[in-house]
Enzyme design. Structure first.
Site, PDB file in Angstrom:
ATOM      1  N   CYS B  95       0.769  -1.252   0.035  1.00 11.70           N
ATOM      2  CA  CYS B  95      -0.137  -0.118  -0.010  1.00 11.70           C
ATOM      3  C   CYS B  95       0.639   1.410  -0.005  1.00 11.70           C
ATOM      4  O   CYS B  95       1.559   1.443  -0.944  1.00 11.70           O
ATOM      5  CB  CYS B  95      -0.949  -0.113   1.196  1.00 11.70           C
ATOM      6  N   HIS B 221      -3.684  -5.227   0.651  1.00  9.14           N
ATOM      7  CA  HIS B 221      -2.774  -5.536   2.036  1.00  9.14           C
ATOM      8  C   HIS B 221      -3.055  -7.085   2.231  1.00  9.14           C
ATOM      9  O   HIS B 221      -4.073  -7.629   2.792  1.00  9.14           O
ATOM     10  CB  HIS B 221      -3.675  -4.945   3.205  1.00  9.14           C
ATOM     11  N   GLU B 223      -1.538  -8.649   4.724  1.00  6.69           N
ATOM     12  CA  GLU B 223      -1.657  -8.869   6.079  1.00  6.69           C
ATOM     13  C   GLU B 223      -3.002  -8.328   7.010  1.00  6.69           C
ATOM     14  O   GLU B 223      -3.049  -8.829   7.923  1.00  6.69           O
ATOM     15  CB  GLU B 223      -0.314  -7.706   6.735  1.00  6.69           C
TER      16      GLU B 223
END
Lengths: 972, 273
Positions: B95, B221, B223
């Site tokens: 990002c 993302h 994560e």
């Protein structure tokens, strides 16, 4: 690059496909104007280093931007920049880039944005565009046609630098040996400067001014301006909550101690060792137990008055401000979730009201306010890396002049920090007063006193400010993620309303006094008067109490994190509030008088129930059409456009987001897993029914509390793990009728909180949400926001496995309606749509509800519930439609067990109800679990097909419901 | 020996903690490091195997997302950084980190020329921040993406739109440097259509790599999609699993990238052995 005199102006042209230009083209097209827009980012600076080519190169992206190259082919140039003293975050970053390149001169950079427009626009069209893109309170807009632009060699290079000439003495002495009418004038309009102009409202009543007069008579001297300003800040409604603190009728303790705080005390005493509260009403936020290692904190604030004047600035300042309440809780909590809530006028309306009699200052349009406040919370929350899953928007045209902007932050803090309880702090005599974060400017002078009075034409523009989330993020990270655990400070609090005067004043209550050397406070620009420095509400600052041996290393550490910090004084135990300016004493007040000298103002109330006779409304001829219109009402319709703009999964903790089910329904509850290594979840929700106040504020407050509790319970929270926050937004709180309405609202939330055993842990009030102005004919008008209580709920679930969303999960599941539906449509969405207020406002039976919620909790524990929704605005009709939309599954429903005509059954907003779906294999177990409760009826099942069928009433395609629900606010 | 992952922080980066969590879960030895500390102690990079620039809002996206932070790194850290990517290491920018390493020219770095800025990641076509779950088709030889063919993970950005010259795009295609592209849930290309392609990125690009594939710049993302409970369809999946009497897998697709990083340095092998 254009160089004009000593000013450098750097222009960076974006490519023709720039999204910012494209979205503007789209907005113009919606008005029938065809245009091409090019965006130019502009930077100006007086710093000689800004002339370096490396600087221009660092500001742009060579792949998509061009520096110093302007297209010739345009008709209009429109440039928007900031007025002097307004926070310019982009300019600030440019200044940092300049210093990274080695510039030493501290002349700042300023940013502005130039739009080059080609198309069939007239000058008036460009003016309208400028008005949409800028706010004259904080920004300048300059328009040139291409001929003038070329003739004059482009736009001007503007340096919006603040220049102040503070020629007077460090502090003026103010003569209080004056008539009562002059005393009153000082209190209302402010201290007179040498030129005779008033400095802006102190917001002190004559009653207060006389107490101040008496104090200084006794001291044998006249007060200084800074002393008066400090007293005004400290005693303001905003800080002291005088209306909730004052004796009211026969309640000697006042509403706060007598009801709200008492509810929590009684619940805690009753719970004993099962008490979940740890820190309530004493700190910047309230805290309950999360698990063995952590507490969670919550605080909800309002930022109403500034948001009426500058919606973006008001909202962003609000959200980053309440983040600091979290950072300033105990020894410092980490912000983990943001909440928001907006009460606004319908954005599709354009009412015409003015602030002044000459009709020169029009209030902002509802659409401008909606877009501005949504964007303000977006910028604040997203930039700070705090997820913002939870919120609501409520529309009523009486919020037109004074919108309500609620902002909240949930925090996480270890129960033990450096071997001591994390929520305890104390400033000790001898500790240094350290101010960390942003510098002080004239921003927000009189913010605290200003928000305590109604908005009128005299409202100061300096009350408007814009938050700087990155400055705060650097400070927050440095403090919460690193500094806190070093144990170098003994206390911390935030600088909010009242600035240093409040933060230092509050912390010094623990040590017993303070001495501030005001000349040590770092300023944004020279020339501020000492009283301004003291009460400035410049954002992004925390105040710490630091033992002298730690100050040097603490300041050095913060500097390494890009955070400025300075020692500005010492906490003492002298009992005096002492301020000096280069050694000269400007203030020397007794701490007792400062904090407790405000005289009591006993309040009296009266009450008369509102509303009208129950209307005789015929059943609708077309129930499908009625349901579709209900779904499209702005209070029921989807606010998805907000959820997708708010980062709701940063920190990786989102379990149940704001948009639920494959059909993405904007939901009333959210679930977060703040500690990735723990399976526990935090459930948030809220309830709010302003229109019920038209009949009875008691019903309004009760419905809000029940809804906040019920939404959380439906999502899976056990009643015993649930706490509440109260936010009162009242109007005309100097009128006995309004105070009577207030008392009824407070009484009922006390009764219900005690019944539900859901303690209040934090609260806030804003008591004068009235707009005083003029209509289009110049006639004076006063528009009061409906008396509103927002109840927010926060609860802990032991395992996110137990969380429940509103979307049905499987065809064939049974649909149950739990709770009693009565003929209660007074002040509901349905009556409002039909043009009535009525009288039968929904009432809450908390005894009945508690029995349901407790049994429901057992069904949750045993995983018996597949989906659940707590009906709210729009009753069963809206709730069933939302379930069908969310699950993209049909529902076959039969409501004949409700003994009411169809429209009443569908749209009554009776409290205490939950609709659930249950897998057939769990039917028996579920019914057995709910056996002790008399209002349980199986009303249908989740069906194959694409329709919501309600037997003998309506049958409608889910697709149509979906469109009716999502269309109204989609374009925002 | 356990490979060391450095995760940058500071100046508005904000996803460092969950990114650290993902690396640690994969068995790596992770450490969050403030950019100023790394600048003062740059040789730390010489001992690390993985560098992660996480998501966030460095410098508030002012002067273009990731621009100011990239300038800071370029001015103060370029040589050690260049040494790092030229060794056998892995780098990921997620990002805001993706924007930063793209502005730094760590990707796509044509012909191994790290530092050349040829791709921009700029304002979404909607000019609006977008937070939503997306579907990606993955077709890359990058070690980060070994064995990954699709990903269901979220985006959250205001400036995620990959833009570049046609010639650059062609070379990325030819060299297999387009690591991930937005698709519709049915697997067909998003073809620029919102919301499937949430930014309006050219060629539906969601992630690119350098030529070696060891440097990955990804806008979505991973994560935030490492656990099943983080997913947007968690409630549905959880209910279905319960009805079928099975347990929902704990991990979700995003975790694959972190396991891949561990495996690349043979950490996973050691753990499972």
């Amino acid at each position: 690059m254009l160089k004009k005199g000593m000013i450098h102006r750097i222009e960076i042209l974006s490519h023709s496909e720039d999204g910012r230009g494209k979205s503007l083209e789209k907005a113009l097209a919606a008005r029938g104007l065809s245009a091409k827009v090019r965006v130019v980012d502009v930077f100006t600076s007086e710093n000689p280093a800004a002339g370096m080519p490396e600087f221009a190169a660092a500001l742009g992206n060579p792949v998509i931007q061009k520096t110093g190259e302007m297209p010739q082919d345009f008709d209009w140039a429109l440039e928007i920049g900031f007025l002097p003293g307004v926070t310019d975050n982009v300019g600030h970053t440019a200044s940092e880039l300049l210093s990274l390149l080695g510039a030493t001169n501290d002349n700042q950079c300023y940013s502005s944005r130039l739009y080059l427009i080609k198309g069939d626009l007239k000058q008036d069209d460009v003016r309208v565009l400028a008005a949409e893109l800028s706010n004259p309170l904080i920004q300048r807009a300059l328009i040139k046609n291409s001929r003038t632009f070329k003739k004059e060699g482009g736009m001007e290079a503007v340096i919006p630098k603040v220049t102040l000439s503070n020629q007077g003495s460090a502090a003026d002495s103010v003569d209080l040996n004056v008539s009562d009418s002059e005393l009153e004038a000082i209190g209302q309009a402010g201290i007179k400067s040498a030129d005779g102009a008033r400095r802006g409202p102190l917001g002190m009543s004559l009653h207060y001014m006389k107490a101040v007069q008496a104090y200084f008579k006794n001291e044998g001297r006249a007060p200084t301006d800074i002393e008066l300003e400090t007293l005004a800040q400290t005693w303001s409604e905003h800080c002291k909550h005088t209306i909730f603190a004052s004796p009211i009728d026969d309640i000697k303790d006042g509403l706060y101690k007598g009801y709200i705080k008492r509810a929590t005390q009684e619940i805690r005493a009753k719970r004993g060792k099962d008490d979940i509260c740890v820190s309530v009403f004493s700190d910047n936020a309230g805290a309950i137990i999360f698990d063995e290692d952590y507490l969670i904190t919550d605080k909800v604030e309002t930022h109403n008055s500034p948001s009426a004047l500058d919606p973006f600035g008001g909202a962003i300042t609000g959200i980053v401000g309440v983040n600091r309440d979290c950072i300033g809780f105990g020894m410092g909590a980490k912000p983990i979730i943001n909440r928001y809530g907006f009460c606004l006028a319908d954005p599709r309306t354009a009412p015409e009201y003015y602030r002044d009699k000459n009709l020169s200052v029009q209030i902002l349009s509802p659409e401008t306010i909606l877009k501005g406040v949504v964007q303000g919370v977006e910028a604040g929350g997203n930039c700070s890396g705090i997820p913002t899953p939870q919120g609501f928007v409520y529309f009523d045209d009486r919020f037109v002049g004074k919108p309500l902007v609620f902002v909240g932050t949930i925090g996480l803090i270890p129960r033990e920090i450096n071997g001591k309880p994390g929520h305890i702090k104390k400033a000790h005599p001898g500790d240094k007063i350290v101010m960390a974060g942003g510098r002080v400017g004239r921003d927000g002078i009189h913010g605290a006193t200003f928000s305590s009075v109604a908005l009128d034409e005299g409202s100061p523009a300096t009350a408007v400010q814009i938050g700087d989330p990155i400055t705060q993020k650097k400070m927050s990270d440095a403090i919460i993620k690193e500094l806190r655990d070093k144990g170098w400070y003994s206390a911390i609090t935030d600088n909010g309303a009242g600035g240093l005067s409040s933060s230092v004043g509050e912390m010094a209550e623990q040590s017993g006094g303070f001495h501030v050397e005001l000349e040590k406070v770092p300023l944004k620009y020279p020339g501020m008067a000492p009283w301004e420095i003291w009460i400035s509400e410049s954002q992004e600052r925390m105040t710490l109490a630091v033992p002298p041996e730690n100050t040097e290393k603490l300041i050095a550490f913060l500097a390494r994190r890009g955070v400025e910090a300075s020692v500005v004084g010492t906490y003492t135990d002298t009992g005096r509030a002492h301020i000096t300016w280069h050694g000269e004493t400007l203030m020397d007040l007794s701490m007792d008088f400062l904090h407790d000298g405000n005289p009591e103002t006993p309040l009296v109330t009266s009450f008369a129930r509102g509303g009208e006779a129950e209307p005789d409304i015929a059943e609708p001829a077309d129930h499908v059409d009625t349901l579709l219109r209900m779904m499209g009402r702005v209070n029921i319709a989807s606010k998805e456009f907000i959820s997708t703009q708010y980062d709701h999964n940063v920190q990786g903790t989102a379990v149940l987001g704001p948009l639920q089910g494959p059909g993405r329904v904007y939901a009333d509850a959210s679930i977060t897993r703040p500690v990735l290594t723990s399976s526990k979840g935090v459930v948030l929700s809220q309830g709010l029914f302003p229109r019920y106040s038209d009949i009875d504020t008691r019903a309004m407050a009760a419905a809000g509390l029940d809804q906040a509790v019920r939404n959380a319970v439906a999502a899976g929270v056990d009643m015993k793990q649930l706490a509440l926050l109260d936010n009162f937004c009242w109007c005309s709180s100097d009128e006995p009728e309004r105070l009577g309405q207030l008392k009824r609202a407070v009484e009922v939330i006390y009764e219900m909180a005690v019944k539900y055993e859901t303690p209040f842990i934090s609260g806030k009030d804003s008591m004068f949400n009235d707009f005083k102005g003029f209509d289009a004919k110049g006639q004076p008008v006063k528009i009061s926001a409906p008396p509103t209580v927002l109840i927010s709920s926060i609860g802990v679930i032991p395992d996110i496995e137990h969380s429940i969303s509103l979307a049905p999960k499987a065809v064939g599941d049974l649909v149950y309606l739990l709770g009693r539906t009565a003929d209660e449509l007074g002040a509901t969405e349905y009556y409002d749509m039909m043009g009535h207020t009525g009288n039968n406002v929904p009432e809450v039976d908390s005894h009945l509800n508690l029995r349901l919620y407790t049994l429901y909790g057992r069904a949750v524990r045993d995983h018996l519930i597949a989906s659940a929704v707590a009906p709210s605005h729009g009753g069963l009709g809206a709730a069933l439609a939302k379930m069908a939309i969310a699950g993209k599954m049909g529902l076959d429903i039969d409501l004949s067990s409700i003994d009411l005509p169809p429209a009443r059954a569908l749209y009554a907003e009776s409290a205490g109800r939950i609709i659930v779906t249950v897998a057939p294999k769990n039917k028996e177990k579920f019914e057995k679990t709910l056996k002790g409760f008399e209002y349980v009826s199986c009303v249908g099942h989740v069906a194959y097909g694409d329709k919501l069928n309600i037997k003998n009433i309506l049958s409608v395609e889910i697709e149509k419901l979906d469109e009716a629900y999502k269309a109204p606010l989609r374009g925002y | 020996m356990t490979a060391k992952a450095l995760i940058l922080a500071g100046y508005g980066l904000n996803c460092e903690e969950e990114t650290l969590h993902a690396f640690e879960r994969a068995g790596l030895n992770g450490k969050i490091m403030h950019i100023n500390d790394l600048i003062d102690d740059a040789h730390v990079l010489d001992d690390a195997q993985i560098l992660a620039v996480p998501g966030g809002f460095s410098y508030g996206d002012d002067t273009g997302s990731g621009n100011a932070f990239a300038q800071k790194m370029k001015l103060a850290l370029w040589e050690p950084l260049k040494r790092f990517v030229e060794r056998d290491t892995l780098t990921i920018g997620i990002c805001n980190g993706c924007q930063i390493i793209t502005n730094l020219g760590l990707v796509p770095a044509p012909e191994g020329q790290y530092g050349k800025r040829v791709v921009a990641v700029t304002h979404n076509l909607t000019a609006r921040y977008q937070c939503r779950w997306v579907d990606l088709k993955v077709n890359s030889a990058s070690p980060w993406l070994a064995g990954v063919s699709t990903l269901h993970i979220p985006v959250a950005h205001g400036e995620g739109r990959f833009m570049m010259d046609r010639a650059v795009l062609e070379s990325l295609r030819e060299n297999g440097q387009i690591a991930a592209q937005f698709i519709r849930p049915d697997g067909t290309p998003a073809a620029g259509l919102f919301p499937y392609n949430p930014s309006g990125a050219m060629d539906d690009i969601a992630a690119i790599t350098d030529e070696s594939g060891k440097v990955l710049a990804i806008m979505p993302h991973p994560e935030r999609g490492m656990y099943s409970w983080q997913r947007d369809d968690y409630m549905e999946a959880k209910d279905k699993a319960r009805r079928e009497g099975r347990r929902l897998p704990e991990e979700s697709e995003g975790m694959a990238l972190f396991h891949n990083a561990a495996r690349y340095f043979e950490v996973g092998k050691r753990k499972s052995a």
